[in-house]
Design an enzyme around this catalytic site. Structure first.
Site, PDB file in Angstrom:
ATOM      1  N   SER A   1     -24.426  75.175  17.773  1.00  0.00           N
ATOM      2  CA  SER A   1     -22.991  74.791  18.369  1.00  0.00           C
ATOM      3  C   SER A   1     -22.841  73.247  18.065  1.00  0.00           C
ATOM      4  CB  SER A   1     -22.640  74.884  19.719  1.00  0.00           C
ATOM      5  OG  SER A   1     -23.019  76.415  20.203  1.00  0.00           O
ATOM      6  N   THR A   2     -23.580  72.403  17.721  1.00  0.00           N
ATOM      7  CA  THR A   2     -23.401  71.038  17.595  1.00  0.00           C
ATOM      8  C   THR A   2     -24.154  70.579  16.203  1.00  0.00           C
ATOM      9  OG1 THR A   2     -25.522  70.599  18.863  1.00  0.00           O
ATOM     10  CG2 THR A   2     -23.393  70.755  20.221  1.00  0.00           C
TER      11      THR A   2
END
Length: 202
Positions: free
Chosen positions: A11-12
């Site tokens: 996600s990051t």
């Protein structure tokens, strides 16, 4: 020839997919058939590498992920995707689901997803029932149900002004009109200001 298409996602941008990639390769996914999204949330509708992986899948192929949440944030959406893949005669393999691998190509894997789908549907039905019950209670209590608020004309607001001037309590007039007391007085002040400005320019 039937292929195993692997998909990894973090996600990051600060995270990396190395562990997922290692597990997917160990599960028989060829590096050329591996797709990764870096710094892309599962809640996003469009994930470039994931979209390419879905396009690459053909009848009889298997989509392989390390965990079910790599497919998205919503249980309903993930199960919808599994159903879509089944409709295309494509299998889904999750390497770690409930402590072990689940493959929809097997009877046990298919049953697991059926149970999950039933639980997800039950959850949606319960939420829908709670929302309906809440709306009914708010309506019965005469509370605001949200949505677009009523628009009031200057004439309606000034009629309220006349009622107040005639001795009616402002709070009661505002309630009857369907707006807050503060909003009603603000509208009155705005109308009076416009009228005063208009009288000065005549």
């Amino acid at each position: 020839m039937m292929k195993r298409i692997g998909y990894a996602r973090v996600s990051t941008s600060g995270q990396d997919t190395d562990r997922q990639v290692t597990d997917l390769l160990a599960a028989g996914v060829r590096r050329d058939d591996l797709y990764t999204d870096q710094g892309v949330s599962g809640a996003r509708a469009s994930r470039p590498a994931f979209d390419r992986a879905l396009t690459a899948l053909e009848k009889g192929d298997t989509l392989v992920v390390t965990t079910l949440d790599r497919l998205g944030r919503s249980t309903a959406n993930m199960l919808s995707l599994a159903a879509e893949l089944r409709g295309r005669a494509i299998n889904l393999k999750v390497l770690n689901l409930g402590g072990g691998a689940v493959d929809t190509a097997t009877p046990m894997g298919s049953m697991t997803f059926t149970v999950m789908a039933a639980l997800a549907q039950m959850e949606l039905d319960i939420k829908r029932e709670r929302i309906t019950d809440s709306v009914s209670k708010r309506r019965a209590a005469g509370k605001d149900l949200g949505g677009r608020r009523a628009q009031f004309t200057d004439s309606q607001v000034m009629n309220a002004r006349r009622l107040i001037d005639g001795g009616q309590p402002g709070t009661q007039v505002a309630r009857d009109l369907g707006m807050s007391r503060a909003t009603m007085y603000r509208r009155m002040a705005q109308i009076q200001a416009r009228e005063w400005i208009g009288s000065q320019t005549e």
